[in-house]
Design an enzyme around this catalytic site. Sequence first.
Site, mmCIF file in Angstrom:
data_model
loop_
_atom_site.group_PDB
_atom_site.id
_atom_site.type_symbol
_atom_site.label_atom_id
_atom_site.label_comp_id
_atom_site.label_asym_id
_atom_site.label_seq_id
_atom_site.Cartn_x
_atom_site.Cartn_y
_atom_site.Cartn_z
ATOM 1 N N SER A 123 1.089 -1.072 -0.122
ATOM 2 C CA SER A 123 0.117 -0.054 0.308
ATOM 3 C C SER A 123 0.776 1.390 0.063
ATOM 4 C CB SER A 123 -0.800 -0.216 1.322
ATOM 5 O OG SER A 123 -1.520 1.050 1.269
ATOM 6 N N GLU A 134 0.241 3.794 1.836
ATOM 7 C CA GLU A 134 0.564 4.283 3.120
ATOM 8 C C GLU A 134 1.761 3.524 3.585
ATOM 9 O OE1 GLU A 134 -1.411 6.100 5.381
ATOM 10 O OE2 GLU A 134 -3.423 6.097 3.481
ATOM 11 N N TYR A 153 -1.813 0.643 10.075
ATOM 12 C CA TYR A 153 -2.290 -0.098 8.978
ATOM 13 C C TYR A 153 -0.899 -0.252 7.978
ATOM 14 C CZ TYR A 153 -3.985 -1.032 3.863
ATOM 15 O OH TYR A 153 -3.953 -1.524 2.894
#
Length: 340
Positions: free
Chosen positions: A134, A136, A158
């Site tokens: 990801s 992120e 996460y």
Amino acid sequence: MARRALITGITGQDGSYLAEHLLDRGYDVWGLVRGQANPRVARVRRLLQNVELVRGDLLDQGSLISAVERVQPDEVYNLGAISFVPMSWEQAELTAEVTGMGVLRMLEAIRVCSGITSSRNPGSGQIRFYQASSSEMFGQVRETPQNERTPFHPRSPYGVAKAYGHFLTQNYRESYGMFAVSGILFNHESPRRGAEFVTRKVTLGAARIKLGLASELRLGNLEARRDWGYAGDYVQAMRLMLQAAAPEDYVIGTGQTRSVRELVVAAFEAAGLDWERYVVADQALHRPAEVDLLCADPKKSRVQLGWEPSVSFEELVAMMVDSDIRLLSEGSDPEQDSSW
């Protein structure tokens, strides 16, 4: 013979689009599900009638070994995760176990079922593994845009868990010679996106106001910028990564950023509304540690995989607003529907 794929996270947005894409390419597709009582399973069976389901849990090593042994896949796509970033602060340990340790368990299941040891490199017929990494992971970015060599600085449990899974995939590739790759996907959305995500929250909000079902929409940081694309495009890149001659990691994105404010403007324009009359910025909805800017540099995927996004930002937002107006007009409540 048709290639066989096993998908974790089959009940999610990406899993459903990937399954459709692979079925169109002639694959036999299997989806990993935790239990038949899951309400999302019925939705998958209706939408993807040709997908076989197998029981398994990213929290349980033995169940993953059993699933891989039963399915005998050529390709495994690990899309299963606790994927809603704000929830990762509330359930940090579960996020670590599913989103992080789940990658380890699936890699181990493939290694064990393939008979791979530190002294034996797999042959040409090995199982190919895709890990859903990801954007992120970049978090507090060191450079813009972000490519495959940009350092990670995740700003949520996460993002940290995804970074663990990403490095673990790389480690198994280098340690055991496994065909294991990570796709570092930037934000990708669709009408199947969960109602808790900001894109769907915005399009649902605009649809509700359009239909007279709500009078305002409360949002957090309107200035955060993301690289948003269409999920149906991005799953095609996943398959391309596993068809490459050599296992490599790729950044997948559009290379363009938009602010949450621009997302709101596009959604309310699609609904024929003036957003400034209805949208309220709420400080209480900000993240504990904000990620202000994410922008992909997708040059490698464009050059080596031949992948290009086909749906523009404006087309994507309009697609989602139209879908949500239709759903709400039919009496559906996406906030209560756990389909995706």
